[in-house]
Design a protein around this motif. Structure first.
Motif, PDB file in Angstrom:
ATOM      1  N   SER A  48       1.030  -1.495  -0.012  1.00 16.31           N
ATOM      2  CA  SER A  48      -0.026   0.305   0.112  1.00 16.31           C
ATOM      3  C   SER A  48       0.852   1.053  -0.095  1.00 16.31           C
ATOM      4  O   SER A  48       1.257   2.115  -0.649  1.00 16.31           O
ATOM      5  CB  SER A  48      -0.851   0.092   1.077  1.00 16.31           C
ATOM      6  N   ASN A  88      -1.940   3.437  -3.333  1.00 16.51           N
ATOM      7  CA  ASN A  88      -3.669   2.971  -3.718  1.00 16.51           C
ATOM      8  C   ASN A  88      -4.453   3.887  -2.731  1.00 16.51           C
ATOM      9  O   ASN A  88      -4.547   3.819  -1.387  1.00 16.51           O
ATOM     10  CB  ASN A  88      -3.561   1.757  -3.560  1.00 16.51           C
ATOM     11  N   ALA A  89      -5.029   4.996  -2.541  1.00 11.13           N
ATOM     12  CA  ALA A  89      -6.463   5.863  -2.557  1.00 11.13           C
ATOM     13  C   ALA A  89      -7.205   5.007  -2.845  1.00 11.13           C
ATOM     14  O   ALA A  89      -8.139   5.571  -1.672  1.00 11.13           O
ATOM     15  CB  ALA A  89      -6.127   7.144  -3.127  1.00 11.13           C
ATOM     16  N   LYS A  90      -7.330   3.725  -3.742  1.00  5.45           N
ATOM     17  CA  LYS A  90      -8.655   3.494  -3.740  1.00  5.45           C
ATOM     18  C   LYS A  90      -9.273   2.743  -2.555  1.00  5.45           C
ATOM     19  O   LYS A  90     -10.796   2.912  -2.683  1.00  5.45           O
ATOM     20  CB  LYS A  90      -8.821   2.741  -4.867  1.00  5.45           C
ATOM     21  N   LEU A  91      -8.897   2.400  -1.213  1.00 15.10           N
ATOM     22  CA  LEU A  91      -9.027   1.669  -0.186  1.00 15.10           C
ATOM     23  C   LEU A  91     -10.356   2.730   0.637  1.00 15.10           C
ATOM     24  O   LEU A  91     -10.905   1.746   0.871  1.00 15.10           O
ATOM     25  CB  LEU A  91      -8.357   1.104   0.856  1.00 15.10           C
ATOM     26  N   LYS A  92     -10.041   4.097   0.616  1.00 16.13           N
ATOM     27  CA  LYS A  92     -11.199   5.040   1.505  1.00 16.13           C
ATOM     28  C   LYS A  92     -11.061   4.310   2.677  1.00 16.13           C
ATOM     29  O   LYS A  92     -11.880   4.283   3.551  1.00 16.13           O
ATOM     30  CB  LYS A  92     -12.376   4.705   0.507  1.00 16.13           C
ATOM     31  N   SER A  93      -9.691   4.657   2.797  1.00 16.01           N
ATOM     32  CA  SER A  93      -9.438   4.225   4.479  1.00 16.01           C
ATOM     33  C   SER A  93      -8.214   5.125   5.890  1.00 16.01           C
ATOM     34  O   SER A  93      -7.401   5.096   5.267  1.00 16.01           O
ATOM     35  CB  SER A  93      -8.590   2.665   4.177  1.00 16.01           C
ATOM     36  N   PRO A  94      -8.647   6.400   5.471  1.00 16.10           N
ATOM     37  CA  PRO A  94      -8.121   7.167   6.981  1.00 16.10           C
ATOM     38  C   PRO A  94      -7.505   6.570   7.647  1.00 16.10           C
ATOM     39  O   PRO A  94      -6.433   7.534   7.992  1.00 16.10           O
ATOM     40  CB  PRO A  94      -9.360   8.035   6.654  1.00 16.10           C
ATOM     41  N   ASN A  95      -7.799   6.063   8.276  1.00 17.19           N
ATOM     42  CA  ASN A  95      -7.392   5.682   9.613  1.00 17.19           C
ATOM     43  C   ASN A  95      -5.889   4.683   8.675  1.00 17.19           C
ATOM     44  O   ASN A  95      -4.958   5.020   9.493  1.00 17.19           O
ATOM     45  CB  ASN A  95      -8.500   4.133  10.514  1.00 17.19           C
ATOM     46  N   ASP A 108      -4.571   4.835   6.487  1.00 22.23           N
ATOM     47  CA  ASP A 108      -3.451   5.562   5.354  1.00 22.23           C
ATOM     48  C   ASP A 108      -3.016   6.738   6.628  1.00 22.23           C
ATOM     49  O   ASP A 108      -1.266   6.977   6.251  1.00 22.23           O
ATOM     50  CB  ASP A 108      -4.398   6.928   4.342  1.00 22.23           C
TER      51      ASP A 108
END
Length: 225
Positions: free
Chosen positions: A111, A116-123, A125
């Motif tokens: 990652s 990869n920003a497609k996961l939409k996982s702010p925590n 990231d």
């Protein structure tokens, strides 16, 4: 979940009698020799890989085997869980060793490498930002082993960066300087089952075979004198 539940039953019926006396002693106190920091990845099983038993390792696991650096006052710049484990291991358990163990095919490193920003996982990231220095080092200085896949190259460098993060904690730095604490970087290759240790002289991760193990143990004994 069925496998997990039935595993508990199997341990209770077959393994517990062998460990009953050991658990009785451990109920009163624990004296692990090392804090073992590794990834949450299900394929990395510290007790299996190191042939250890209950009470041998104080283990900290998280995504990417990351250690948020500390401020000059020793306060973590990230999650307090990791800092608390470090403090407890060093101040209360007085471990003599801390091992940071990365591994091949790490999802966290993939990652970080791909961004990869497609996961939409702010925590996630935000958490993975603690590996950004490793990604920068790979880009600027290159890998330790150019035969590895790019994300595995990053995984190895990440181990070294997290060791540097450990040294930002005053309690760790003080113990290392005093010779009471040794920091080590290891890397596990899932495909082969081989464990590697970082050697500063060769600037590479070398497989821990019997000869390597004897050299490592000899160095530890020399430091203890």
């Amino acid at each position: 979940m069925r496998k997990l539940i039935m595993g508990i039953v199997e341990f209770r019926e077959k393994m517990l009698p062998q460990y009953a006396q050991q658990f009785s002693k451990l109920a009163l106190a624990q004296t692990p020799d090392a804090l073992f920091i590794t990834c949450s990845d299900s394929r990395v099983v510290p007790d299996l890989l190191a042939s250890t038993h209950p009470g041998d390792l104080f283990t900290m696991r998280n995504v990417g085997n990351l250690i948020p650096p500390a401020t000059s006052e020793g306060v973590s710049t990230g999650d307090l869980s990791e800092a608390s484990a470090i403090e407890y291991a060093v101040l209360v358990l007085k471990v003599a060793n801390i091992v940071v163990c990365g591994h091949s095919e790490c999802g966290a490193m993939k990652s970080v490498f791909s961004r990869n920003a497609k996961l939409k996982s702010p925590n996630l990231d935000k958490w993975l930002c603690h590996a950004n220095n490793a990604a920068f080092r790979l880009e600027q200085e290159g890998p330790l082993d150019d035969r590895l896949k790019a994300h595995d190259q990053l995984s190895q460098l990440n181990v070294l960066v997290q060791l540097e993060h450990l040294m930002t904690y005053p309690i760790v730095r003080q113990q290392v300087i005093a010779g009471a604490l040794v920091l080590s970087g290891w890397w596990f290759d899932i495909a082969t089952g081989a464990m590697y240790a970082y050697e500063r002289t060769s600037r590479s991760f070398e497989v821990i075979d019997r000869a390597m193990a004897e050299r490592m143990i000899a160095r530890l004994a020399a430091r203890a004198r």
